[in-house]
Motif scaffolding. Structure first.
Motif, PDB file in Angstrom:
ATOM      1  N   MET A   1      38.703  20.693  39.224  1.00 37.79           N
ATOM      2  CA  MET A   1      39.904  21.326  39.280  1.00 37.79           C
ATOM      3  C   MET A   1      39.993  22.847  40.103  1.00 37.79           C
ATOM      4  SD  MET A   1      42.316  22.939  35.867  1.00 37.79           S
ATOM      5  CE  MET A   1      42.128  21.127  35.232  1.00 37.79           C
ATOM      6  N   GLU A   2      40.689  22.915  40.701  1.00 40.61           N
ATOM      7  CA  GLU A   2      40.817  24.126  41.657  1.00 40.61           C
ATOM      8  C   GLU A   2      41.932  25.202  41.498  1.00 40.61           C
ATOM      9  OE1 GLU A   2      38.413  24.427  44.314  1.00 40.61           O
ATOM     10  OE2 GLU A   2      37.725  22.532  43.300  1.00 40.61           O
ATOM     11  N   PRO A   3      41.668  26.559  41.612  1.00 44.54           N
ATOM     12  CA  PRO A   3      42.503  27.512  41.456  1.00 44.54           C
ATOM     13  C   PRO A   3      43.707  27.305  42.381  1.00 44.54           C
ATOM     14  CG  PRO A   3      40.779  28.374  42.606  1.00 44.54           C
ATOM     15  CD  PRO A   3      40.153  26.954  42.357  1.00 44.54           C
ATOM     16  N   VAL A   4      44.838  27.909  41.853  1.00 46.24           N
ATOM     17  CA  VAL A   4      46.072  27.985  42.618  1.00 46.24           C
ATOM     18  C   VAL A   4      46.631  29.430  42.825  1.00 46.24           C
ATOM     19  CG1 VAL A   4      48.662  27.305  42.970  1.00 46.24           C
ATOM     20  CG2 VAL A   4      46.819  25.742  42.147  1.00 46.24           C
ATOM     21  N   ILE A   5      46.641  29.941  43.889  1.00 42.49           N
ATOM     22  CA  ILE A   5      47.020  31.453  43.975  1.00 42.49           C
ATOM     23  C   ILE A   5      48.424  31.559  43.799  1.00 42.49           C
ATOM     24  CG2 ILE A   5      46.535  33.348  45.654  1.00 42.49           C
ATOM     25  CD1 ILE A   5      44.131  31.860  44.688  1.00 42.49           C
ATOM     26  N   GLN A   6      48.623  32.596  43.109  1.00 40.05           N
ATOM     27  CA  GLN A   6      50.137  32.947  42.780  1.00 40.05           C
ATOM     28  C   GLN A   6      50.498  33.711  44.097  1.00 40.05           C
ATOM     29  OE1 GLN A   6      48.863  35.632  39.327  1.00 40.05           O
ATOM     30  NE2 GLN A   6      50.225  36.882  40.065  1.00 40.05           N
ATOM     31  N   GLU A   7      52.033  33.059  44.435  1.00 36.83           N
ATOM     32  CA  GLU A   7      52.405  33.583  45.572  1.00 36.83           C
ATOM     33  C   GLU A   7      53.540  34.972  45.408  1.00 36.83           C
ATOM     34  OE1 GLU A   7      54.069  30.476  47.538  1.00 36.83           O
ATOM     35  OE2 GLU A   7      52.017  29.294  47.789  1.00 36.83           O
ATOM     36  N   GLU A   8      53.583  35.229  43.977  1.00 36.61           N
ATOM     37  CA  GLU A   8      54.217  36.198  43.660  1.00 36.61           C
ATOM     38  C   GLU A   8      53.673  37.322  42.545  1.00 36.61           C
ATOM     39  OE1 GLU A   8      58.645  34.349  42.943  1.00 36.61           O
ATOM     40  OE2 GLU A   8      56.946  32.899  42.494  1.00 36.61           O
ATOM     41  N   SER A 111      44.518  33.213  39.269  1.00 36.52           N
ATOM     42  CA  SER A 111      45.275  33.153  40.235  1.00 36.52           C
ATOM     43  C   SER A 111      45.616  34.457  41.067  1.00 36.52           C
ATOM     44  CB  SER A 111      46.752  32.458  39.859  1.00 36.52           C
ATOM     45  OG  SER A 111      47.370  33.315  38.926  1.00 36.52           O
ATOM     46  N   LYS A 112      45.146  35.585  40.639  1.00 37.59           N
ATOM     47  CA  LYS A 112      45.298  36.694  41.089  1.00 37.59           C
ATOM     48  C   LYS A 112      44.865  36.725  42.550  1.00 37.59           C
ATOM     49  CE  LYS A 112      44.721  41.659  40.431  1.00 37.59           C
ATOM     50  NZ  LYS A 112      44.066  42.790  39.962  1.00 37.59           N
ATOM     51  N   LYS A 113      45.918  36.905  43.464  1.00 32.63           N
ATOM     52  CA  LYS A 113      45.657  37.206  45.251  1.00 32.63           C
ATOM     53  C   LYS A 113      44.704  37.816  45.415  1.00 32.63           C
ATOM     54  CE  LYS A 113      49.358  36.405  47.460  1.00 32.63           C
ATOM     55  NZ  LYS A 113      50.393  36.458  48.324  1.00 32.63           N
ATOM     56  N   ALA A 114      44.427  39.210  44.832  1.00 34.94           N
ATOM     57  CA  ALA A 114      43.302  40.226  45.330  1.00 34.94           C
ATOM     58  C   ALA A 114      41.992  39.927  44.913  1.00 34.94           C
ATOM     59  CB  ALA A 114      44.073  41.473  44.747  1.00 34.94           C
ATOM     60  N   LEU A 115      41.512  38.752  44.033  1.00 38.54           N
ATOM     61  CA  LEU A 115      40.242  38.693  43.950  1.00 38.54           C
ATOM     62  C   LEU A 115      39.746  38.063  45.022  1.00 38.54           C
ATOM     63  CD1 LEU A 115      40.989  36.877  40.341  1.00 38.54           C
ATOM     64  CD2 LEU A 115      40.098  39.246  40.948  1.00 38.54           C
ATOM     65  N   LYS A 116      38.215  38.507  45.022  1.00 36.98           N
ATOM     66  CA  LYS A 116      37.549  37.970  46.096  1.00 36.98           C
ATOM     67  C   LYS A 116      37.151  36.455  46.090  1.00 36.98           C
ATOM     68  CE  LYS A 116      34.436  41.818  47.471  1.00 36.98           C
ATOM     69  NZ  LYS A 116      33.024  42.134  47.523  1.00 36.98           N
ATOM     70  N   SER A 117      37.025  36.118  44.947  1.00 40.74           N
ATOM     71  CA  SER A 117      37.077  34.651  44.283  1.00 40.74           C
ATOM     72  C   SER A 117      37.673  34.453  43.091  1.00 40.74           C
ATOM     73  CB  SER A 117      35.416  34.376  43.841  1.00 40.74           C
ATOM     74  OG  SER A 117      35.476  32.818  43.505  1.00 40.74           O
ATOM     75  N   ARG A 121      33.173  33.474  36.972  1.00 36.70           N
ATOM     76  CA  ARG A 121      32.209  33.064  35.991  1.00 36.70           C
ATOM     77  C   ARG A 121      31.727  34.405  35.491  1.00 36.70           C
ATOM     78  NH1 ARG A 121      31.536  29.998  40.315  1.00 36.70           N
ATOM     79  NH2 ARG A 121      31.769  27.496  39.843  1.00 36.70           N
ATOM     80  N   ASP A 122      32.256  35.667  35.828  1.00 31.56           N
ATOM     81  CA  ASP A 122      32.012  36.723  35.259  1.00 31.56           C
ATOM     82  C   ASP A 122      32.525  36.970  33.779  1.00 31.56           C
ATOM     83  OD1 ASP A 122      34.687  36.803  36.225  1.00 31.56           O
ATOM     84  OD2 ASP A 122      34.745  38.969  36.506  1.00 31.56           O
ATOM     85  N   PHE A 123      32.034  36.243  32.837  1.00 29.19           N
ATOM     86  CA  PHE A 123      32.767  35.972  31.305  1.00 29.19           C
ATOM     87  C   PHE A 123      32.536  37.353  30.771  1.00 29.19           C
ATOM     88  CE2 PHE A 123      31.077  31.675  32.518  1.00 29.19           C
ATOM     89  CZ  PHE A 123      32.541  31.042  32.686  1.00 29.19           C
ATOM     90  N   GLY A 124      31.631  37.993  31.056  1.00 31.76           N
ATOM     91  CA  GLY A 124      31.629  39.242  30.239  1.00 31.76           C
ATOM     92  C   GLY A 124      32.788  40.230  30.459  1.00 31.76           C
ATOM     93  N   ARG A 125      33.175  40.233  31.547  1.00 29.35           N
ATOM     94  CA  ARG A 125      34.399  40.966  32.174  1.00 29.35           C
ATOM     95  C   ARG A 125      35.851  40.420  31.790  1.00 29.35           C
ATOM     96  NH1 ARG A 125      33.389  44.217  37.400  1.00 29.35           N
ATOM     97  NH2 ARG A 125      35.643  44.119  37.048  1.00 29.35           N
ATOM     98  N   ILE A 126      35.862  39.194  31.383  1.00 26.17           N
ATOM     99  CA  ILE A 126      37.065  38.685  31.042  1.00 26.17           C
ATOM    100  C   ILE A 126      37.213  38.624  29.605  1.00 26.17           C
ATOM    101  CG2 ILE A 126      38.599  36.445  31.004  1.00 26.17           C
ATOM    102  CD1 ILE A 126      36.705  35.576  33.353  1.00 26.17           C
ATOM    103  N   LYS A 127      38.267  39.355  29.186  1.00 18.06           N
ATOM    104  CA  LYS A 127      38.672  39.574  27.806  1.00 18.06           C
ATOM    105  C   LYS A 127      39.708  38.590  27.176  1.00 18.06           C
ATOM    106  CE  LYS A 127      35.604  43.000  27.835  1.00 18.06           C
ATOM    107  NZ  LYS A 127      34.116  42.355  27.818  1.00 18.06           N
TER     108      LYS A 127
END
Length: 136
Positions: A1-8, A111-117, A121-127
């Motif tokens: 499965m691949e990410p889809v970037i939000q356009e809005e 999907s956030k456009k501004a992310l580098k990737s 996999r930075d599970f400690g930062r995702i809440k």
């Protein structure tokens, strides 16, 4: 499965649905709009009904319940997750992301456009606050 970037700026629910369905953002947006679901509608990220309706149109089955997040290990192989959960003026808001465990890999599709990737996999930062299990 691949990410889809939000356009809005507010299209995370549409993008998460597109990722789960394996379609483009534009295709998911067309289907959403035909259902009366629009990214600008704040209920898209403060209620679950619109995303559930869109996923149903793609033939994707999801749990009828939101399950409180306990740990990454206890998540099902596919889930729609609520992160960045907050209350503003008495209304709940969040950002939709997709959790997936496949081919020996565990990742979050954001999907956030501004992310580098957009594969995280930075599970400690995702809440996560809670998730909705995706059956297929």
């Amino acid at each position: 499965m691949e990410p889809v970037i939000q356009e809005e700026a507010t299209g995370c629910g549409i993008a998460a649905s597109a990722a789960l369905a394996g379609v483009s953002y534009a295709e998911a947006k067309r289907k959403a709009n035909a259902l009366g679901v629009y990214a600008a509608d704040t209920s898209l990220w403060s209620e679950t009904a619109h995303v559930r309706k869109l996923l149903g149109e793609f033939g994707i089955s999801v749990s009828p319940n939101e399950t409180p997040f306990e740990s990454w290990e206890r998540l099902p192989d596919k889930a729609l997750m609520a992160i960045k959960w907050r209350t503003e003026q008495g209304k709940k808001f969040w950002h939709w992301v997709v959790f997936v465990r496949e081919d020996g890999e565990v990742k979050v599709l954001d999907s956030k456009k501004a992310l580098k990737s957009n594969v995280r996999r930075d599970f400690g930062r995702i809440k996560p606050k809670w998730y909705i299990e995706v059956s297929n």
